[in-house]
Write an enzyme that holds these catalytic residues in place. Sequence first.
Site, PDB file in Angstrom:
ATOM      1  N   CYS A  81       0.687   1.141   0.430  1.00 18.25           N
ATOM      2  CA  CYS A  81      -0.259   2.247   0.160  1.00 18.25           C
ATOM      3  C   CYS A  81       0.478   3.583   0.196  1.00 18.25           C
ATOM      4  O   CYS A  81       0.297   4.426  -0.692  1.00 18.25           O
ATOM      5  CB  CYS A  81      -1.381   2.257   1.196  1.00 18.25           C
ATOM      6  SG  CYS A  81      -2.366   0.768   1.223  1.00 18.25           S
TER       7      CYS A  81
ATOM      8  N   CYS B 238       5.358 -16.358   3.950  1.00 14.10           N
ATOM      9  CA  CYS B 238       4.403 -16.891   2.978  1.00 14.10           C
ATOM     10  C   CYS B 238       4.912 -18.181   2.330  1.00 14.10           C
ATOM     11  O   CYS B 238       4.250 -19.231   2.395  1.00 14.10           O
ATOM     12  CB  CYS B 238       4.124 -15.845   1.903  1.00 14.10           C
ATOM     13  SG  CYS B 238       3.643 -14.251   2.587  1.00 14.10           S
TER      14      CYS B 238
ATOM     15  N   CYS C 152      -0.403  -1.637   8.755  1.00 17.42           N
ATOM     16  CA  CYS C 152       1.009  -1.338   9.065  1.00 17.42           C
ATOM     17  C   CYS C 152       1.174  -0.942  10.523  1.00 17.42           C
ATOM     18  O   CYS C 152       2.178  -1.276  11.157  1.00 17.42           O
ATOM     19  CB  CYS C 152       1.537  -0.248   8.129  1.00 17.42           C
ATOM     20  SG  CYS C 152       1.655  -0.823   6.426  1.00 17.42           S
TER      21      CYS C 152
ATOM     22  N   CYS D  22       3.771  -8.511  -2.648  1.00 15.38           N
ATOM     23  CA  CYS D  22       3.146  -7.348  -2.004  1.00 15.38           C
ATOM     24  C   CYS D  22       4.133  -6.220  -1.705  1.00 15.38           C
ATOM     25  O   CYS D  22       3.702  -5.138  -1.320  1.00 15.38           O
ATOM     26  CB  CYS D  22       2.403  -7.766  -0.745  1.00 15.38           C
ATOM     27  SG  CYS D  22       3.446  -8.051   0.689  1.00 15.38           S
TER      28      CYS D  22
ATOM     29  N   CYS E  33       9.443 -25.881  -5.572  1.00 10.48           N
ATOM     30  CA  CYS E  33       9.329 -24.471  -5.975  1.00 10.48           C
ATOM     31  C   CYS E  33       7.897 -24.133  -6.411  1.00 10.48           C
ATOM     32  O   CYS E  33       7.227 -24.921  -7.079  1.00 10.48           O
ATOM     33  CB  CYS E  33      10.292 -24.207  -7.126  1.00 10.48           C
ATOM     34  SG  CYS E  33      10.064 -22.596  -7.874  1.00 10.48           S
TER      35      CYS E  33
ATOM     36  N   CYS F 214       4.474 -16.315  -3.191  1.00  7.43           N
ATOM     37  CA  CYS F 214       4.576 -14.873  -2.930  1.00  7.43           C
ATOM     38  C   CYS F 214       3.695 -14.145  -3.943  1.00  7.43           C
ATOM     39  O   CYS F 214       3.748 -14.438  -5.136  1.00  7.43           O
ATOM     40  CB  CYS F 214       6.039 -14.452  -3.098  1.00  7.43           C
ATOM     41  SG  CYS F 214       6.268 -12.667  -3.170  1.00  7.43           S
TER      42      CYS F 214
ATOM     43  N   CYS G  94      15.600 -17.400  -1.655  1.00  6.13           N
ATOM     44  CA  CYS G  94      14.526 -18.313  -1.255  1.00  6.13           C
ATOM     45  C   CYS G  94      15.074 -19.698  -0.901  1.00  6.13           C
ATOM     46  O   CYS G  94      15.887 -20.262  -1.643  1.00  6.13           O
ATOM     47  CB  CYS G  94      13.517 -18.447  -2.401  1.00  6.13           C
ATOM     48  SG  CYS G  94      12.155 -19.537  -2.000  1.00  6.13           S
TER      49      CYS G  94
ATOM     50  N   CYS H 243       2.897  -5.095   2.305  1.00 11.08           N
ATOM     51  CA  CYS H 243       1.462  -5.061   2.607  1.00 11.08           C
ATOM     52  C   CYS H 243       1.132  -6.157   3.609  1.00 11.08           C
ATOM     53  O   CYS H 243       0.669  -7.210   3.225  1.00 11.08           O
ATOM     54  CB  CYS H 243       0.659  -5.233   1.315  1.00 11.08           C
ATOM     55  SG  CYS H 243      -1.104  -4.991   1.494  1.00 11.08           S
TER      56      CYS H 243
ATOM     57  N   CYS I  93      12.016 -10.613   2.894  1.00 12.43           N
ATOM     58  CA  CYS I  93      11.170 -11.588   3.602  1.00 12.43           C
ATOM     59  C   CYS I  93      11.884 -12.911   3.916  1.00 12.43           C
ATOM     60  O   CYS I  93      11.716 -13.441   5.016  1.00 12.43           O
ATOM     61  CB  CYS I  93       9.891 -11.889   2.807  1.00 12.43           C
ATOM     62  SG  CYS I  93       8.725 -10.531   2.773  1.00 12.43           S
TER      63      CYS I  93
ATOM     64  N   HIS J 178      13.473 -14.384  -4.733  1.00  7.45           N
ATOM     65  CA  HIS J 178      14.009 -15.537  -5.461  1.00  7.45           C
ATOM     66  C   HIS J 178      15.514 -15.721  -5.210  1.00  7.45           C
ATOM     67  O   HIS J 178      16.006 -16.843  -5.155  1.00  7.45           O
ATOM     68  CB  HIS J 178      13.734 -15.305  -6.950  1.00  7.45           C
ATOM     69  CG  HIS J 178      14.013 -16.453  -7.848  1.00  7.45           C
ATOM     70  ND1 HIS J 178      13.306 -17.626  -7.806  1.00  7.45           N
ATOM     71  CD2 HIS J 178      14.920 -16.597  -8.839  1.00  7.45           C
ATOM     72  CE1 HIS J 178      13.762 -18.440  -8.741  1.00  7.45           C
ATOM     73  NE2 HIS J 178      14.758 -17.847  -9.377  1.00  7.45           N
TER      74      HIS J 178
ATOM     75  N   CYS K 166       4.180 -18.001  -8.058  1.00  6.33           N
ATOM     76  CA  CYS K 166       5.086 -17.244  -7.183  1.00  6.33           C
ATOM     77  C   CYS K 166       5.700 -16.038  -7.911  1.00  6.33           C
ATOM     78  O   CYS K 166       6.246 -16.167  -9.002  1.00  6.33           O
ATOM     79  CB  CYS K 166       6.187 -18.147  -6.656  1.00  6.33           C
ATOM     80  SG  CYS K 166       7.250 -17.278  -5.497  1.00  6.33           S
TER      81      CYS K 166
ATOM     82  N   CYS L  84      -5.592   0.387   5.679  1.00  6.97           N
ATOM     83  CA  CYS L  84      -6.401  -0.514   6.508  1.00  6.97           C
ATOM     84  C   CYS L  84      -5.890  -0.586   7.938  1.00  6.97           C
ATOM     85  O   CYS L  84      -6.390  -1.372   8.721  1.00  6.97           O
ATOM     86  CB  CYS L  84      -6.407  -1.911   5.892  1.00  6.97           C
ATOM     87  SG  CYS L  84      -4.782  -2.716   5.993  1.00  6.97           S
TER      88      CYS L  84
END
Length: 372
Positions: A162, A293, A68, A303, A266, A300, A241, A200, A281, A238, A272, A65
């Site tokens: 992808c 996110c 990226c 992705c 949580c 989450c 987090c 993603c 992340c 996790h 999640c 798409c």
Amino acid sequence: MGKKTGSEFIKSLELKGVSRRDFLKFCGTAATMLGLSQLYAPKIANAIESMSKRPPVIWLDFMECLGCTESFINATHPEVDKIILEILSLEYHEAVMAAAGDKAHKNLWDTVEREEGELICVVEGAIATKIPSAITIGGMTSMQIMTRAAKASKAIISVGTCATHGGTQAASPNPTGAVGVEEFIRSQGINTPVINLPGCPVNPENIISTILHYLLLEKLPPLDSMSRPKNLYGATIHDNCPRRGHFDEGRFVETFGTKEEVLGYCLYKVGCRGPSTYSNCPEVLWNNRQNWCIGAGAPCIGCFEPHFWDKFKDFYKPLPDVELPGVKTSADKIGIAIAAATAGGVAAHLIASAAKGRLGKSGEDKKEDKEE
Ligand code: SF4
Ligand code: SF4
């Protein structure tokens, strides 16, 4: 392209509106990304300025798409992409280059011929293997382009889920036979090294960190069994987090729109996938390291994981097959990449919480769950 002196390099940057100070700041950030102390920043600056040749790069786009590319060119600090593009010689990227059509295509193959064995090939998007014409550029299918480019490349960096594992195109029933780049080229007997950077979209900091590692240390970063850099993909969300304390104490958001959501509890019970998702992340965040996110209150969806569309479907239901006190789970089979150890870890934490009587849910609540 070609050799530049240190001062020429800085002058080129200044013409793009990037000062020497910005460049040194970038080198400090690069040191952090590479896991080095800030004392290495001047050495990194010196190494970049004295590079004898800007490494030639081609960026191929297949079934995707363009997210990226968007992610990369809107990278963290505005100057980062300009610096990276000054360090590298980006010879082909059909979405951002000025040339189009036959001229662009000729440029690609002229570069491949000229730089054979020296090329770094960045790939965004999946390869169509069952319906090759699903992605055709300049009269060539993704299989044909990838085969030729892979044979001529020194290394391939697959960016985004992808290119690493087929992405949304590979979701069941996968009509086009979409596969990731590494799977495809290995099926063709091509052994060019591949670095997978799923996501993603891909996080731009992960691209920059990987490229810098390769350029400055002149070797690939240590990779895991899925060809992902261990320093970037070595821990689950996790593990790191900020809501982990709530998980350990059994404080969960049961439904959106409740006070538990406001309190930032949580998100495990609202789906999640952090316990089964290997990603940095929580450390690098998104959008200029502003937020991410889970920080924004969204569970989450995993992705960064292969085949997350299928493996993690029913995104708002808790991870399946985890028989836990207070958690109702479905009988669906857990995906292949959800490590048993991870599920065991989740169970262990909740069981430990239950043993300490700290689960937020009462025995009555548990009964309701079983009756659902
Ligand atoms: S389940 Fe999700 S929200 Fe809860 S601690 Fe783990 S990663 Fe964070
Ligand atoms: S937190 Fe999860 S869903 Fe969000 S970007 Fe990271 S891996 Fe993807």
